[in-house]
Design a protein around this motif. Structure first.
Motif, short mmCIF file in Angstrom:
data_model
loop_
_atom_site.label_atom_id
_atom_site.label_comp_id
_atom_site.label_asym_id
_atom_site.label_seq_id
_atom_site.Cartn_x
_atom_site.Cartn_y
_atom_site.Cartn_z
N PRO A 87 0.82 -1.22 0.00
CA PRO A 87 0.00 0.00 0.00
C PRO A 87 0.84 1.26 0.00
O PRO A 87 1.95 1.29 0.54
CB PRO A 87 -0.81 -0.12 1.30
CG PRO A 87 -0.03 -1.04 2.16
CD PRO A 87 0.68 -1.99 1.24
N GLY A 88 0.34 2.28 -0.67
CA GLY A 88 0.95 3.60 -0.59
C GLY A 88 1.92 4.02 -1.65
O GLY A 88 2.52 5.09 -1.51
N PRO A 89 2.15 3.26 -2.74
CA PRO A 89 3.10 3.74 -3.75
C PRO A 89 2.48 4.84 -4.59
O PRO A 89 1.27 5.10 -4.53
CB PRO A 89 3.38 2.50 -4.60
CG PRO A 89 2.13 1.71 -4.50
CD PRO A 89 1.59 1.95 -3.12
N ALA A 90 3.32 5.47 -5.40
CA ALA A 90 2.81 6.47 -6.33
C ALA A 90 1.82 5.83 -7.29
O ALA A 90 1.91 4.63 -7.58
CB ALA A 90 3.99 7.08 -7.10
N VAL A 121 14.57 -3.04 1.62
CA VAL A 121 15.12 -2.65 0.33
C VAL A 121 14.02 -2.27 -0.67
O VAL A 121 14.27 -1.53 -1.62
CB VAL A 121 16.01 -3.79 -0.23
CG1 VAL A 121 15.18 -4.96 -0.73
CG2 VAL A 121 16.91 -3.28 -1.35
N LEU A 122 12.78 -2.74 -0.44
CA LEU A 122 11.70 -2.47 -1.38
C LEU A 122 10.76 -1.37 -0.89
O LEU A 122 9.83 -1.00 -1.61
CB LEU A 122 10.87 -3.75 -1.61
CG LEU A 122 11.60 -4.93 -2.24
CD1 LEU A 122 10.65 -6.10 -2.41
CD2 LEU A 122 12.20 -4.55 -3.59
N THR A 123 11.01 -0.83 0.27
CA THR A 123 10.03 0.05 0.91
C THR A 123 9.65 1.26 0.08
O THR A 123 8.50 1.70 0.12
CB THR A 123 10.54 0.48 2.30
OG1 THR A 123 9.53 1.24 2.95
CG2 THR A 123 11.80 1.34 2.17
N ASP A 124 10.56 1.83 -0.70
CA ASP A 124 10.24 3.05 -1.44
C ASP A 124 10.12 2.80 -2.95
O ASP A 124 10.03 3.76 -3.73
CB ASP A 124 11.31 4.12 -1.19
CG ASP A 124 12.69 3.66 -1.64
OD1 ASP A 124 12.92 2.44 -1.69
OD2 ASP A 124 13.54 4.53 -1.91
N LEU A 125 10.10 1.54 -3.37
CA LEU A 125 9.98 1.24 -4.80
C LEU A 125 8.52 1.01 -5.18
O LEU A 125 7.82 0.24 -4.52
CB LEU A 125 10.81 0.00 -5.15
CG LEU A 125 12.33 0.15 -5.08
CD1 LEU A 125 13.00 -1.18 -5.41
CD2 LEU A 125 12.82 1.24 -6.02
N PRO A 126 8.05 1.65 -6.26
CA PRO A 126 6.64 1.49 -6.68
C PRO A 126 6.45 0.20 -7.49
O PRO A 126 6.45 0.21 -8.71
CB PRO A 126 6.39 2.73 -7.53
CG PRO A 126 7.74 3.05 -8.11
CD PRO A 126 8.75 2.64 -7.09
#
Length: 351
Positions: free
Chosen positions: A233-236, A316-321
């Protein structure tokens, strides 16, 4: 593989095929035991190693069986899992404990009450289902075409249109697990990964080639891709095409997905292409990050998503859409109706 290397490896393939042919004959003659069970067993398998589309076809069968009023279960070997022996999937499991495909089935069908079991020896998996899930009325076997210790009620053989079994060789010269003659055990042959508008002339030509090895009905299927959904949840927001995107896969045949995305208008700037069932590590994403820029989306598959949810990858994946592209099997023409007619009738309602 080059043609020269194929020819050099053919003697080894002939030897391997001969050993498997003897094994199959022992089952055919009853000298090796092949056990039946008191519920129908529907097997979805192939002659080739990987990449024929078993997972979406298993899901298609399970959805149809639920619609008919069955209480289906799925039994798989659980390839790549870190556990051994027969096991029923629970909410505490993961791709690491049951395998990526069974965990995908669990996420898809647990809400419908479909038990998902894994076992190297399918007989032990069936006994586990009988003991712990006695209400099950039919079991779909995922990838048990060569597992002849269990006798299916319906044997569905998949072969990919671009890489048909009749144009391949046994390992190591080719990618077949056994000789082309194994197609004779099929009750239905499904030619997979076709274009939705596959012309009749091609269907007839392919069917004619299959007829040299099997008299079973020949059906054709395509992939139907669904709308992208966020892995976490929460990506661009997922940018609509035309746009630049990245692709992350660890499956046997990622080509059809890439072709689909490019047909929509996406430009794939980088494809992180890993082997089938690859167990992702944090270091695997270094190249992906070098090519990623804000505004670009990263597409992956449902099967890969089961392994990307490993706790070790969370940071490592937390900020990748990351967005999943779901896929379903779509049988062409009257193929769906033909296959439905071969499914077992649902059990009678209990008084």
């Amino acid at each position: 593989m080059s043609r020269l290397l194929t020819w050099l490896l053919l003697p080894l393939s002939w030897l391997y095929a001969a050993v498997l042919a003897v094994r199959n004959k022992l089952y055919d003659w009853g000298w090796k035991a092949s056990e039946s069970f008191d519920v129908p067993l529907l097997n979805v398998g192939n002659l080739r190693v990987g990449g024929t589309g078993k997972t979406p076809h298993v899901a298609w069968l399970v959805a149809e069986l639920l619609r008919l009023g069955h209480r289906p279960a799925i039994l798989s070997r659980g390839y790549g899992r870190q556990t051994r022996g027969p096991r029923l999937a629970t909410p505490k499991d993961s791709a690491a404990t049951v395998g990526d495909e069974p965990w995908q089935y669990y996420q898809q069908f647990a809400a419908a009450g479909v038990p998902i079991a894994v076992a190297e020896a399918r007989r032990l998996g069936l006994l586990l289902l009988r003991q712990q899930q006695p209400e099950v009325s039919v079991v779909v076997l995922d990838d048990a075409y060569q597992h002849r210790a269990v006798r299916p009620t319906l044997n569905i053989l998949l072969t990919e249109l671009a890489r048909p079994f009749y144009a391949d060789y046994v390992l190591p010269a080719g990618r077949l697990r056994e000789s082309r003659a194994g197609a004779a055990r099929a009750d239905v042959v499904v030619v997979t990964k076709c274009l939705p508008g596959l012309d009749e002339a091609t269907r007839q030509a392919v069917t004619q080639r299959i007829r040299a090895y099997s008299t079973a009905p020949v059906l054709f299927s395509a992939y139907a891709y669904g709308e992208a959904r966020a892995l976490t949840p929460g990506p661009a927001p997922c940018p609509p095409p035309p746009a630049t995107a990245l692709l992350l896969t660890g499956i046997a045949q990622p080509g059809p997905l890439r072709d689909y995305l490019e047909s929509l208008g996406y430009t794939i700037a980088f494809h992180a292409d890993f082997p089938d069932h690859h167990r992702f590590q944090p270091s695997d994403f270094e190249a992906l990050r070098r090519h990623w820029q804000p505004g670009r989306v990263i597409f992956t598959t449902e099967k890969d998503a089961t392994r990307l949810q490993a706790p070790a990858l969370a940071a490592v994946l937390t900020d990748l859409p990351l967005y999943i592209i779901p896929v379903q099997a779509a049988l062409l023409g009257d193929g769906a109706e033909q296959l439905r007619r071969r499914l077992p009738p649902p059990p009678a309602p209990q008084p």
